[in-house]
Design a protein around this motif. Structure first.
Motif, mmCIF file in Angstrom:
data_model
loop_
_atom_site.group_PDB
_atom_site.id
_atom_site.type_symbol
_atom_site.label_atom_id
_atom_site.label_comp_id
_atom_site.label_asym_id
_atom_site.label_seq_id
_atom_site.Cartn_x
_atom_site.Cartn_y
_atom_site.Cartn_z
ATOM 1 N N MET A 53 -4.706 1.825 7.703
ATOM 2 C CA MET A 53 -3.743 0.718 7.710
ATOM 3 C C MET A 53 -3.095 0.603 9.080
ATOM 4 O O MET A 53 -2.892 -0.508 9.585
ATOM 5 N N GLN B 138 -5.834 12.042 1.081
ATOM 6 C CA GLN B 138 -6.414 10.705 0.904
ATOM 7 C C GLN B 138 -5.411 9.627 1.339
ATOM 8 O O GLN B 138 -5.776 8.635 1.964
ATOM 9 N N GLU C 90 1.125 4.105 -2.949
ATOM 10 C CA GLU C 90 0.910 5.518 -2.617
ATOM 11 C C GLU C 90 2.034 6.402 -3.153
ATOM 12 O O GLU C 90 1.789 7.429 -3.783
ATOM 13 N N MET D 131 0.826 -1.207 0.000
ATOM 14 C CA MET D 131 0.000 0.000 0.000
ATOM 15 C C MET D 131 0.860 1.257 0.000
ATOM 16 O O MET D 131 0.587 2.203 -0.737
ATOM 17 N N LYS E 15 -5.325 9.408 5.029
ATOM 18 C CA LYS E 15 -6.499 8.684 5.506
ATOM 19 C C LYS E 15 -6.268 7.166 5.395
ATOM 20 O O LYS E 15 -6.568 6.412 6.324
ATOM 21 N N MET E 16 -5.709 6.737 4.286
ATOM 22 C CA MET E 16 -5.409 5.316 4.093
ATOM 23 C C MET E 16 -4.340 4.853 5.097
ATOM 24 O O MET E 16 -4.431 3.739 5.627
ATOM 25 N N ASP E 17 -3.345 5.704 5.358
ATOM 26 C CA ASP E 17 -2.306 5.360 6.338
ATOM 27 C C ASP E 17 -2.919 5.142 7.725
ATOM 28 O O ASP E 17 -2.533 4.211 8.445
#
Length: 195
Positions: A90, A82, A58, A54, A85-87
């Motif tokens: 995760m 964004q 990114e 991931m 937010k994903m970090d």
């Protein structure tokens, strides 16, 4: 014995930063340490397998926009938000892999190994499955390591500092550990300059 000397040289070949991080430590067998990289990756919990993929996606996704000039600044900022937010998501998923029964504190870490505080002495040569939780990087690393040094701490005779050299670790995870240690060192240098 030569194997342990090689592991100690590998451990010392990388920079170690003194910074506490949460780790899980479980005993492992020689068979675990001798498995192929493909077998090792297959044995990893799924969350650890996808986490580095991931962050790689990114960084590749944002790279083209950085060179396109000011007109894309707002888009880059949006994409970075964004990605943050994903970090966070995760990081939350990886924190679920933390097992309190196996929790310890690493006092130093780097690309060659980790130094963990433990309440008992560990025999040199013992293997361990280690999960390292890098909260600043919103990442976690899963690896197998071997105890190469075990010393009583100077300030507390009931604690031991055990140095573990990585035996099985993915290359991208080792690179992440190197980057994380350098980021922390840079932050410490800035903090020292501002005081």
């Amino acid at each position: 014995m030569n194997n342990l000397i090689e592991k100690l040289e590998q451990f010392n070949a990388f920079f170690l930063i003194a910074h506490p991080i949460k780790v899980n430590l479980k005993p492992a067998s020689a068979a675990d340490a001798e498995q192929s990289m493909a077998e090792f990756e297959q044995s990893m919990p799924y969350a650890f397998r996808i986490s580095s993929h991931m962050s790689d996606i990114e960084s590749k996704a944002l790279r083209p926009f950085r060179s396109m000039g000011e007109k894309f600044d707002e888009l880059v900022e949006y994409l970075q938000l964004q990605a943050q937010k994903m970090d966070l998501m995760m990081s939350y998923i990886l924190q679920q892999q933390d097992e309190e029964a196996y929790r310890h504190t690493a006092v130093k870490f780097g690309g060659g190994g980790v130094v963990v505080q433990q309440s008992h002495a560990v025999e040199i040569g013992e293997y361990a499955i280690i999960k390292l939780f890098l909260e600043n990087e919103a990442a976690a690393i899963y690896c197998i390591a071997q105890a190469i040094v075990c010393e009583q701490t100077q300030d507390n005779e009931a604690l031991f500092e055990v140095s573990y050299a990585y035996v099985r670790i993915r290359e991208e995870d080792q690179e992440l550990l190197v980057r994380a240690s350098l980021h922390l060192q840079t932050a410490q240098l800035r903090k020292n300059q501002n005081t």
